[in-house]
Every structure is written in C-alpha cells, then in structure tokens.
Design a protein around this motif. Structure first.
Motif, PDB file in Angstrom:
ATOM      1  N   LEU A 181       0.832  -1.197   0.000  1.00  0.00           N
ATOM      2  CA  LEU A 181       0.000   0.000   0.000  1.00  0.00           C
ATOM      3  C   LEU A 181       0.869   1.251   0.000  1.00  0.00           C
ATOM      4  CD1 LEU A 181      -2.955   1.023   0.091  1.00  0.00           C
ATOM      5  CD2 LEU A 181      -2.591   1.391   2.517  1.00  0.00           C
ATOM      6  N   SER A 182       0.679   2.092  -1.020  1.00  0.00           N
ATOM      7  CA  SER A 182       1.474   3.310  -1.102  1.00  0.00           C
ATOM      8  C   SER A 182       0.641   4.428  -1.714  1.00  0.00           C
ATOM      9  CB  SER A 182       2.752   3.063  -1.894  1.00  0.00           C
ATOM     10  OG  SER A 182       3.624   4.175  -1.740  1.00  0.00           O
ATOM     11  N   ILE A 183       1.295   5.537  -2.060  1.00  0.00           N
ATOM     12  CA  ILE A 183       0.559   6.697  -2.568  1.00  0.00           C
ATOM     13  C   ILE A 183       0.937   6.989  -4.016  1.00  0.00           C
ATOM     14  CG2 ILE A 183       0.230   7.666  -0.278  1.00  0.00           C
ATOM     15  CD1 ILE A 183       2.472   9.662  -0.879  1.00  0.00           C
ATOM     16  N   GLY A 184       1.129   5.939  -4.782  1.00  0.00           N
ATOM     17  CA  GLY A 184       1.484   6.068  -6.189  1.00  0.00           C
ATOM     18  C   GLY A 184       2.010   4.716  -6.635  1.00  0.00           C
ATOM     19  N   GLU A 226       4.407   3.900  -8.953  1.00  0.00           N
ATOM     20  CA  GLU A 226       5.832   3.757  -9.244  1.00  0.00           C
ATOM     21  C   GLU A 226       6.604   3.405  -7.964  1.00  0.00           C
ATOM     22  OE1 GLU A 226       4.068   6.535  -9.583  1.00  0.00           O
ATOM     23  OE2 GLU A 226       3.601   6.519 -11.727  1.00  0.00           O
ATOM     24  N   LYS A 248       7.496   6.109  -5.487  1.00  0.00           N
ATOM     25  CA  LYS A 248       6.449   6.826  -4.754  1.00  0.00           C
ATOM     26  C   LYS A 248       6.270   6.201  -3.375  1.00  0.00           C
ATOM     27  CE  LYS A 248       4.697   9.836  -7.814  1.00  0.00           C
ATOM     28  NZ  LYS A 248       3.564   9.626  -8.702  1.00  0.00           N
ATOM     29  N   GLY A 249       6.072   7.033  -2.364  1.00  0.00           N
ATOM     30  CA  GLY A 249       5.816   6.509  -1.031  1.00  0.00           C
ATOM     31  C   GLY A 249       6.646   7.203   0.023  1.00  0.00           C
ATOM     32  N   ASN A 250       6.812   6.557   1.160  1.00  0.00           N
ATOM     33  CA  ASN A 250       7.685   7.118   2.200  1.00  0.00           C
ATOM     34  C   ASN A 250       8.929   6.228   2.350  1.00  0.00           C
ATOM     35  OD1 ASN A 250       6.757   4.915   3.660  1.00  0.00           O
ATOM     36  ND2 ASN A 250       5.349   6.109   4.918  1.00  0.00           N
ATOM     37  N   GLU A 251       9.799   6.582   3.270  1.00  0.00           N
ATOM     38  CA  GLU A 251      11.054   5.833   3.423  1.00  0.00           C
ATOM     39  C   GLU A 251      10.790   4.349   3.666  1.00  0.00           C
ATOM     40  OE1 GLU A 251      14.007   6.960   2.740  1.00  0.00           O
ATOM     41  OE2 GLU A 251      13.048   8.857   2.242  1.00  0.00           O
ATOM     42  N   THR A 276       8.083   2.475   2.823  1.00  0.00           N
ATOM     43  CA  THR A 276       7.571   1.719   1.673  1.00  0.00           C
ATOM     44  C   THR A 276       8.657   1.532   0.611  1.00  0.00           C
ATOM     45  OG1 THR A 276       6.701   3.656   0.491  1.00  0.00           O
ATOM     46  CG2 THR A 276       5.193   2.545   2.003  1.00  0.00           C
ATOM     47  N   GLU A 327      -2.709   1.414  -4.610  1.00  0.00           N
ATOM     48  CA  GLU A 327      -3.413   2.468  -3.900  1.00  0.00           C
ATOM     49  C   GLU A 327      -4.794   1.936  -3.493  1.00  0.00           C
ATOM     50  OE1 GLU A 327      -2.355   6.603  -5.133  1.00  0.00           O
ATOM     51  OE2 GLU A 327      -2.431   5.663  -7.101  1.00  0.00           O
ATOM     52  N   SER A 328      -5.497   2.719  -2.688  1.00  0.00           N
ATOM     53  CA  SER A 328      -6.779   2.249  -2.148  1.00  0.00           C
ATOM     54  C   SER A 328      -7.749   1.794  -3.237  1.00  0.00           C
ATOM     55  CB  SER A 328      -7.428   3.345  -1.311  1.00  0.00           C
ATOM     56  OG  SER A 328      -6.614   3.652  -0.220  1.00  0.00           O
ATOM     57  N   VAL A 375      -0.826   2.886   9.301  1.00  0.00           N
ATOM     58  CA  VAL A 375      -1.465   3.124   8.001  1.00  0.00           C
ATOM     59  C   VAL A 375      -2.634   2.150   7.784  1.00  0.00           C
ATOM     60  CG1 VAL A 375      -1.090   3.040   5.499  1.00  0.00           C
ATOM     61  CG2 VAL A 375       0.626   4.101   6.983  1.00  0.00           C
ATOM     62  N   PRO A 394       5.506  12.989   2.347  1.00  0.00           N
ATOM     63  CA  PRO A 394       5.610  11.748   3.122  1.00  0.00           C
ATOM     64  C   PRO A 394       6.774  11.939   4.110  1.00  0.00           C
ATOM     65  CG  PRO A 394       5.726  11.333   0.747  1.00  0.00           C
ATOM     66  CD  PRO A 394       5.856  12.795   0.931  1.00  0.00           C
ATOM     67  N   ASP A 395       6.722  11.266   5.237  1.00  0.00           N
ATOM     68  CA  ASP A 395       7.762  11.417   6.269  1.00  0.00           C
ATOM     69  C   ASP A 395       7.825  12.842   6.820  1.00  0.00           C
ATOM     70  OD1 ASP A 395       8.839   8.668   6.098  1.00  0.00           O
ATOM     71  OD2 ASP A 395       9.444   9.274   4.098  1.00  0.00           O
ATOM     72  N   PHE A 414       1.902  11.152   3.785  1.00  0.00           N
ATOM     73  CA  PHE A 414       1.605   9.793   3.312  1.00  0.00           C
ATOM     74  C   PHE A 414       0.238   9.371   3.854  1.00  0.00           C
ATOM     75  CE2 PHE A 414       1.608   5.190   3.508  1.00  0.00           C
ATOM     76  CZ  PHE A 414       2.276   4.783   2.366  1.00  0.00           C
ATOM     77  N   VAL A 415       0.055   9.593   5.152  1.00  0.00           N
ATOM     78  CA  VAL A 415      -1.195   9.215   5.820  1.00  0.00           C
ATOM     79  C   VAL A 415      -2.369  10.006   5.246  1.00  0.00           C
ATOM     80  CG1 VAL A 415      -2.414   9.239   8.039  1.00  0.00           C
ATOM     81  CG2 VAL A 415      -0.025   8.489   7.928  1.00  0.00           C
ATOM     82  N   ASN A 470      -2.685  11.366   2.328  1.00  0.00           N
ATOM     83  CA  ASN A 470      -2.991  10.921   0.979  1.00  0.00           C
ATOM     84  C   ASN A 470      -3.760   9.599   1.001  1.00  0.00           C
ATOM     85  OD1 ASN A 470      -2.028   9.705  -1.908  1.00  0.00           O
ATOM     86  ND2 ASN A 470      -2.105  11.933  -1.922  1.00  0.00           N
ATOM     87  N   LYS A 482      -7.449   9.089  -0.587  1.00  0.00           N
ATOM     88  CA  LYS A 482      -7.697   8.101  -1.636  1.00  0.00           C
ATOM     89  C   LYS A 482      -8.596   6.963  -1.164  1.00  0.00           C
ATOM     90  CE  LYS A 482      -3.699   9.135  -4.485  1.00  0.00           C
ATOM     91  NZ  LYS A 482      -2.238   8.900  -4.642  1.00  0.00           N
ATOM     92  N   THR A 483      -8.503   6.596   0.117  1.00  0.00           N
ATOM     93  CA  THR A 483      -9.396   5.555   0.632  1.00  0.00           C
ATOM     94  C   THR A 483     -10.831   6.070   0.642  1.00  0.00           C
ATOM     95  OG1 THR A 483      -7.620   4.663   2.007  1.00  0.00           O
ATOM     96  CG2 THR A 483      -9.848   3.990   2.574  1.00  0.00           C
ATOM     97  N   ALA A 543     -12.073   6.006  -2.857  1.00  0.00           N
ATOM     98  CA  ALA A 543     -12.249   4.632  -3.349  1.00  0.00           C
ATOM     99  C   ALA A 543     -13.492   3.987  -2.759  1.00  0.00           C
ATOM    100  CB  ALA A 543     -11.008   3.791  -3.020  1.00  0.00           C
TER     101      ALA A 543
END
Lengths: 336, 336
Positions: free
Chosen positions: A180-183, A185, A188-191, A193, A212-213, A230, B148-149, B229-230, B232, B236-237, B240
């Motif tokens: 689960l991430s925010i994109g 690619e 995309k994401g945080n450290e 992910t 993504e969701s 998360v 994110p982060d 990150f959270v 987003n 998106k959730t 969705a």
C-alpha cells in the motif's frame, strides 16, 4: 479442538459472547472444549438464559478482572494479572487450549499474546490480518493496527503471512501481494515503503508492486501489506465513509413520499449491501505470527460475530497456518 | 488579480482548462490577467471554439514541454525547463502573476513551487490542504500528499496553516484542530503523532487531541493534520470507498423492475449526493506555505473545476492568507 473465549471482552460482553459460544458449541464440528473465561456468576447468568441443556464442551474458568476498552494495553496487562484476556491467553500457553478468541481491548489482546505466547520463529511482531469485503473477492489487509512504526523487514514478514492466510483460509491460488502506497511507481511513497519495495521485489512472493486504495477495492491484489498505523487508518476510514454514506442515504430517502416509496421498492438493495459488508460475518481477524492461534473480534461483536470468530479459529487450526508460516519464513532466512 | 494557468496540466487539458478559464474570465470579479501557459497552437484551437470574443484579460504564454501525469516530479522539473508547470510558476516568481493554478502532475507542481517560489518564513515544506465534504460542515485535511515522512514540527506548522485557512476562507470561527491518529488517547499512535501531540498541546491553537476517521466525518474538528503519506491514504481511501459504494448501488438498482422503479422515484437522492460530494465544486487544494499562491486541481479537473480552482486562488489572494501564515508562525517562533 479446545478454544478459550475471553467472555468479558467487547461492547456486548458477556451476553453476546456467551450466546455466540453456545451457538458455536452446537453448530461447529470438532469442538472438544470451549472455555468461557471471566466472572463466573455473570457467565452463569448468561448460560441460564439458554434454552435446553448447556453443551458439555463448555467450561467456565473464573477470573476477577477485566481490561476496559479505553485502558492502556501495556499498563493493563502488567497490572491486571487476573484479567479475562490474560487468563484466556494463558490457557493456550499452558497447552490447555489450542486457540483464543477475544473481542475486547485489541491492544491488550495483542500485548497479552505477544508477552505470554511469544512469536513464531522468524516473526518480529505479530500482525492483525483483516479480511476486507469488496463487491467481488475480499482482500487481506495487514497489519491492521498491531504495530505502528513497522519496519520494512516486519512488512516483508506480513507479506509472507498474508500470502499463506489468503491461500490456506480464503482458498486463493497463488495470492498476489500489493504494497500500500501513494502512487504506483516504486519511487512513490515514504522511506518505509521504498525500502519494503526492494525487499518484496527480491522475494519469491507474487508481488505486484505498489497499490493504492482504489486498487484494493477494485480487486487488484489478494493481500495488501503496510505499516500498522497506516493499515488501521485504511480500516477506520473505510468504515467511517461507508457508515457516513449509509446514514446519509437513510436520511435522504425519508425526505418526500416518492423517495419513501422508492426505498420501499428497492429495499432489497440495502439489505443485500448490509449483509455483504457486515464485518460480523468475517468473525474476527487473526493475529498472525503469534506462537498460538489468536483471533481478535470487533469491539461490537454480536453472538453471530462470536460464532464466526470461533469458526475462524477452528479453520486456522485445521489448516495449521502457524507451521506453514514458520516453514516459509525459515526458507526466507536461509535464502538471504 | 493576475493568475497563471497551467493550460496543459490534467487529464482533460487543454480543452477543459481553457474552457474553465474562459468561464472564470466572464464570471469572476477583479481578474486583470489570465495567463494560459502551454502550447500556443493547442490553446488557440481551444479558444477558437469559444462563442463570442475572447476576453481581453486572457493572454497565451507559449512553452514547448509538458510534464506527464506518470513522470517523476523531481526529474521532470530538473530536465523540462520549458514545461507548462515550470513556466506558470515562474510567472509568479517574476512578479507577473499573483497566483498559479495547475491540475497536472501534483508532485511536479509541488516541486516547481518549492524550488522556484521557496517557502514562507517559518515554513519547512508547503503542504496540500484538501477540503473534504461531509454531510454537515467540510473539514480541511493537511498534508494531503506533498510530504511523506513529515516531522512533528512540520505537522505543527500544518496545524497553524490549516487554522488560518479554515478561519479566513471557510469562515469557521476559532477552528478546532485534530491530530489524525489510531485512538483518542495521547499515548495512541506512532512516534510521529506522539511527538506532534506534545507540540500541539503546548500551542495556542484550539487543539482537540487525537481524532480518528469517524470523528472527521462526524464533524468533530474543522482541521485535521497528519503526515502527507497518511493524509494521501485517507483521501484516496475515502474516494475509493465512496466510488465503490456508488458503483455497487448502481448495479444493484438494475437487478429487477421494482428496484428500477424505486430508483426512478428516488433518483433525486443520488443527484443530490453526487452534487454534494463533487470534488470539482471545491476546485482545487491550496499548497499552503509556498511563498506565493498555488492551487492544485484534481487530475480529472473539468471546466467547472478549473473555474472553481481559479475562484479559490482569488479568495486566497483576497484574504491575504500567506501574510497571516507568516505572522502567526513568527509568533510561534518568538514564543518558543
């Protein structure tokens, strides 16, 4: 199979928990023992409401304390040695029960299980695996709240555990795993992910990359893994939005006579929807990775949810999910 | 007011963006200049579809490149010097425009704004503030995906910026602020939320403590702050789940003649719902904390959304939100 039930845990305990246990004793196959753990007189009062004789597999284990829903899990488990959740878990630790079900304080159940049962070999921390309904196939989301600040290594373990659960219990062939991430690619994401992506990419899992969701609810993967903070946010946001829309529709359908008539004609839609999305029909979320079968029920568990929670426990035992997890994680450790 | 428009950004660019800009030129007060930034011939072709003369405030600024929706923002901004998003932001930097609107690649818009405009004094990173509809009052969620982060200090800045935005633009008196977490008690959450809780508790904001998703949609607070990150994931959730339920209902209402009739009688419900939850009516999310007014539109922005995005930009300028943010953050720094 012998299951210990935290009879005092949940918003409707002990009434609904005891009622659900009685249903389980009558309906489920292979139950040798159901321990109802909690205040003896309160449990007896509930059993007395039962029509007909109490099934012989039911046995009360008295204890004097209860962990409240708002209590700090760590403090409660340390101080309340005679609480129903601690005693229920101890029955598993002491080999008297094979699995435990609790609909009480989730954090306390996780803490009790982690402290008393420890984890399976290769597992850093047990994770809550929640089965999430969608219009098509459900997906497994983990960690749904046991471990905020999960590390990439922990999330990799969730992916292995979720794959085994999806395959063995939900019957999915070669379950696909999404991070689960925010994109979509990899970048995309945080450290967390980004590092987890690297670990999962190298694994022998059926890894589909970031999701993504909308992918989850669109059925793109069978297993979605993420940090516990998360995952809990996804779970609670989904519940909140669904319930908001439900209430809003209910309100809007009352506004004039045409809508009331419309609702009457189409009421089957709402009935089907409620049934389909009813969390109680999934019964409970397994705490995967604990050295013992632990099923966590929703705080609002009814008798129906309790019955299903006990069913989930028997299925996890039948499929020997824990041994499979240990074997699979062992092979990861050997590889790397 | 002079607004620069990234005419090439978004799924329906340039057609819908140009059409929305024309509507804005005709409907909104006080617009001296609307720069349409992008491929001159493509923009001219869209303007030619307009009935009547093109308003005199509209001016095309030609550039040769576009950042695609899937491109890496950092790489794109570095390499594509002549992209529509970079050129649009540069008009603000060079004092030729007062605000910029883009419905293109969000990460690229954030990167361009951060690099070219820098941040307001006291702001570490600009944050995306999204207005979220509920059955009652909307709430402002930030950061909805820029960072994110995020650190606790950054989230504290989001709380100040969100408070000012809610008060000045949405007209909320003494806006309440919630910290999005996974339990109401201060001790619930992850390392970041626990540290942020301490900072917000000491601030002079109207801080209501931790909130969960159900509190947000139940109208408990006017501003919800969290890591990007959270935020987003929440955004998106929510989208969705709402879209899944909408599609599911549509499908279920077609299943028999009674339901079709019921739908026909109650169709106003669905119309009202779509209207109420339409993200296009909010127009765009301000990137708060950038040293300049930057409004980020949804990728699927229509002409209606573009019009509203330009309106949001004029409101932010009218209320001089950026100066208020700087003054308020200045007072925090002096206090601590």
């Amino acid at each position: 199979m012998r299951i210990s039930i935290d009879a005092m845990g949940g918003d409707f305990a002990p009434a609904e928990i005891v009622a659900g246990s009685l249903q389980a004793a009558e309906k489920l196959q292979g139950l040798e023992k159901l321990y109802l753990v909690g205040d003896e007189s309160a449990i007896k009062a509930e059993l007395a409401k039962h029509k007909g004789p109490v099934p012989s597999c039911i046995e009360i284990v008295h204890c004097s304390e209860v962990v409240g829903m708002g209590e700090s899990p760590a403090v409660a488990i340390r101080r309340k040695k005679d609480s129903s959740i601690t005693r229920s878990v101890e029955l598993v630790r002491d080999g008297k029960a094979d699995a435990v079900f609790s609909a009480g304080n989730t954090g306390a159940a996780v803490a009790a299980a982690t402290l008393k049962l420890r984890t399976l070999k290769g597992v850093s921390r047990p994770a809550i695996a929640t089965v999430m309904p969608t219009p098509n196939q459900p997906f497994v989301l983990l960690d749904a709240g046991a471990n905020p600040d999960s590390t990439p290594e922990m999330i990799q373990q969730y992916a292995v555990m979720g794959t085994i659960y999806s395959r063995e219990i939900l019957g999915v062939e070669n379950p696909s795993v999404g991070l689960l991430s925010i994109g979509e690619e990899a970048a995309k994401g945080n450290e967390t992910t980004k590092k987890t992506f690297g670990l999962l990419e190298k694994s022998n899992l059926n890894f589909k990359g970031n999701v993504e969701s909308r992918d989850l609810y669109g059925g793109k993967v069978s297993v979605a893994v993420c940090d516990g903070f998360v995952g809990n946010v996804v779970l609670k946001t989904s519940e909140a939005v669904a319930s908001m829309i439900g209430n809003w529709l209910k309100d809007m359908f009352k506004r004039n006579i045409f809508r009331i008539l419309g609702y009457f004609l189409a009421r089957g839609v709402f009935k089907e929807m409620r049934k389909h999305a009813d969390p109680h029909s999934y019964g409970g979320a397994p705490l995967l990775g604990a050295n013992g079968v632990v099923i966590i029920g929703h705080g609002s568990s009814t008798a129906f949810a309790t019955l299903n929670g006990i069913r989930v426990a028997t299925e996890a035992l039948d499929h020997d999910v824990n041994h499979l997890i240990e074997a699979e994680l062992q092979s990861i450790t050997t590889q790397s």
